[in-house]
Design an enzyme around this catalytic site. Structure first.
Site, PDB file in Angstrom:
ATOM      1  CE1 TYR A  25      -1.516  -0.743   4.737  1.00  0.00           C
ATOM      2  CE2 TYR A  25       0.723   0.014   4.412  1.00  0.00           C
ATOM      3  CZ  TYR A  25      -0.278  -0.429   5.243  1.00  0.00           C
ATOM      4  OH  TYR A  25      -0.031  -0.560   6.587  1.00  0.00           O
ATOM      5  CD  GLU A  26      -0.086   5.188   2.060  1.00  0.00           C
ATOM      6  OE1 GLU A  26      -0.459   5.816   1.056  1.00  0.00           O
ATOM      7  OE2 GLU A  26      -0.601   5.353   3.173  1.00  0.00           O
ATOM      8  N   GLY A  27       1.174   2.734  -2.803  1.00  0.00           N
ATOM      9  CA  GLY A  27       1.906   2.473  -4.040  1.00  0.00           C
ATOM     10  C   GLY A  27       2.893   1.348  -3.806  1.00  0.00           C
TER      11      GLY A  27
END
Length: 598
Positions: free
Chosen positions: A405-407
């Site tokens: 997550y968060e890229g």
């Protein structure tokens, strides 16, 4: 008059030398900040740690919302929110520190981060005064919980390809939302949804503030996940959900920009947000290795175990150093922009945007250090590490999401290199001129000037400067040879990213140790000096491997030979007795009984 410090620009660490006195280190937090951190630690110790199994079971659906509200009562949800909106109005690096402490809270750290970061900050930074006044006090105090609805079944890393639609009603008073979102943290008990959708045939997303009470919102059951089991994660469906036009967030088609900028903040805070967890796991491994007896002695007397404990600490030390260095650079830039007359919210966005490269580095490095530490923690525990009755099993599962997550880390690696090249093309970061100087150096007769090593870290700084030349040599040649095709050469982009990450981490560790020596004296900082030296030695090896892979992929013949000779020259350093230094570090931690470096 207070002097406003303006740090170097984002990405310039590759071409400029930073002085130790110009970075912020964990050990410099004020008494007020330490008190806030202690209040947060007490909250984790009393409200979360004793109930971690109950939280993860999700048998009581009211438990996490109750804990969440207690966090709000303590002010932990409003760290970044100005006092005028019911928050505490504390600095950027203080919000990093609280994310750090909450990192030891397992599933709840996801609940916390989703609310205080991507759930609240879009309104704080992009909302109108009316929107801020209406929503921020509820979010800062925990009266309401927030979530962030960006990801869709066919739109993950390619967020702007989302298919959720917003259609203006016939009377022009509402946008009617229809679509599906997935992997939405906090969805199960959220009162407010930040939703991204496309209006008509717009190219870019638009953001909306959606209250649950608007109706037309349904959800699937809670997702069954590998880890972070105690955090609510659901698919959310919008079926003719009517959103008042005044609840559009910022301008039409500005949603993608909002998403990108908020994710930058999320990335650097995720870097800090792993730290509470890695310290806890390291401390547990130290304690278990002391108590566990084999062959009549504690296993912490064995070199193989000492090497693991020390390496866990070394990588944690470097992550702490780079995260708080980046956090303070962001804060300094924010303060500088405000002093120049920029509005607070815009200054905060611009400050973070300037250091988007460092934000991505913090996210990637932190999440991969977390994975390394929990993996070694399981190994130290041996068979018990695999047991669900011991703490390592949960830590191992919970950690894995951080690289996604968060890229994803792959996306972040390509982003950091892509951003640097774009800034170079715009003339914002002067990469090409130093790269040309390095290319000329390759074909010149090397000079052998003697280095004055009487100053602590003089040799290490010389190594760092040469490692930066590795990036300039390989990155410059890749940009010249591949040109517009470079972004399609993802393996090369990731090689270059690895070089960037290791340079930033190693330099941050060296500068942190140097600054500590200035504050405390060399004698009392022997372990920090050792950690910085070992990290640099390892970083040079990693950089050598990554650069060699890149060189092999786009060069050949004499050109390749010249670059390989340059690589050998630029990664050369005196041999470091890492075994002895690791044993020294491990013995110190074993004596203390926990991770003692922050």
């Amino acid at each position: 008059m207070e002097t406003i410090k303006k740090s170097i620009n984002g990405g310039e660490f590759l071409i400029k030398e930073t002085a130790a006195e110009d970075i912020f280190i964990f050990e410099e937090f004020s008494e007020e900040q330490k008190m806030m951190a202690q209040a947060c630690q007490d909250f984790v110790d009393t409200e979360i740690t004793p109930r971690i199994e109950e939280i993860d079971s999700m048998k009581n659906p009211d438990l996490v919302p109750q804990i969440f509200k207690k966090a709000g009562e303590l002010g932990l949800l409003g760290i970044s929110v100005p006092e005028v909106f019911g928050g505490m109005g504390m600095s950027f690096n203080t919000s990093m520190l609280i994310a750090d402490i909450i990192g030891a809270a397992g599933s709840f750290s996801t609940t916390y981060g989703a609310h205080t970061g991507i759930g609240t900050l879009p309104i704080l930074y992009y909302g109108t005064e009316e929107q801020k006044n209406k929503y921020l006090p509820k979010l800062a105090t925990g009266q309401w919980a927030a979530c962030y609805c960006l990801t869709e079944p066919d739109a993950g890393s390619d967020a702007n390809s989302g298919k959720t639609k917003a259609t203006l009603s016939a009377d022009g008073k509402h946008y009617v939302l229809n679509g599906q979102k997935m992997w939405i943290s906090n969805a199960g008990f959220a009162d407010l949804f930040i939703v991204f959708a496309k209006i008509e045939d717009d190219k870019n997303l638009t953001a909306f503030i959606v209250e649950k009470s608007f109706g037309g919102i349904t959800m699937n059951e809670e997702e069954k996940k590998m880890g972070i089991k105690g955090s609510s994660t659901r698919q959310v469906f919008f079926n003719d959900c009517q959103v008042p036009v005044e609840n559009m967030l910022s301008d039409r088609q500005n949603g993608f920009k909002i998403a990108v900028n908020i994710l930058n903040i999320g990335r650097v805070k995720l870097g800090a947000g792993v730290l509470g967890g890695v310290r806890t796991v390291t401390s547990l491994a130290i304690k278990y290795s002391t108590e566990r007896k084999q062959f009549g002695v504690s296993i912490n007397t064995f070199g193989a175990i000492k090497a693991k404990l020390a390496e866990m600490a070394i990588r944690t030390f470097a992550t702490e150093a780079l995260c708080y260095r980046a956090g303070q650079d962001i804060e300094d830039r924010i303060n500088s922009l405000i002093a120049e007359g920029m509005q607070d919210s815009e200054a905060k966005l611009k400050g973070v945007e300037q250091f988007a490269i460092e934000c991505a580095i913090a996210k990637v490095h932190g999440s991969e250090v977390l994975d390394y530490v929990v993996d070694q923690g399981v190994q130290v525990y041996g068979g018990m590490g695999y047991s669900a009755d011991a703490p390592m099993e949960r830590a191992y599962r919970d950690a894995r999401i951080s690289r996604i997550y968060e890229g994803t880390n792959e996306i972040n690696r390509m982003l950091m290199v892509g951003m640097l090249l774009k800034r170079a093309m715009k003339g914002e970061v002067n990469i090409f001129e130093p790269a040309m100087a390095v290319s000329k150096e390759l074909i010149s007769v090397p000079s052998f000037e003697s280095l004055d090593t009487s100053t602590l870290f003089a040799a290490e700084k010389d190594v760092l400067n040469k490692l930066k030349k590795v990036f300039l040599m390989v990155g410059g040649k890749a940009a010249m040879s591949l040109q517009d095709r470079i972004e399609d050469e993802q393996e090369v982009m990731m090689n270059l990213a690895d070089v960037m990450i290791e340079i930033y981490a190693a330099e941050s560790a060296i500068l942190r140790a140097e600054k500590l020596v200035g504050l405390r004296g060399e004698e009392s900082c022997q372990q920090q000096i050792a950690m910085a030296k070992v990290y640099l030695s390892e970083a040079a090896e990693k950089i050598n491997i990554a650069a060699k892979e890149a060189i092999a992929s786009f060069t050949s013949g004499d050109e390749q030979k010249v670059m390989l000779m340059g690589l050998k020259r630029f990664t050369k350093m005196d041999l470091v007795d890492t075994k002895s230094l690791r044993r020294q570090i491990a013995d110190f931690m074993i004596e203390k009984g926990h991770y003692p470096f922050s």
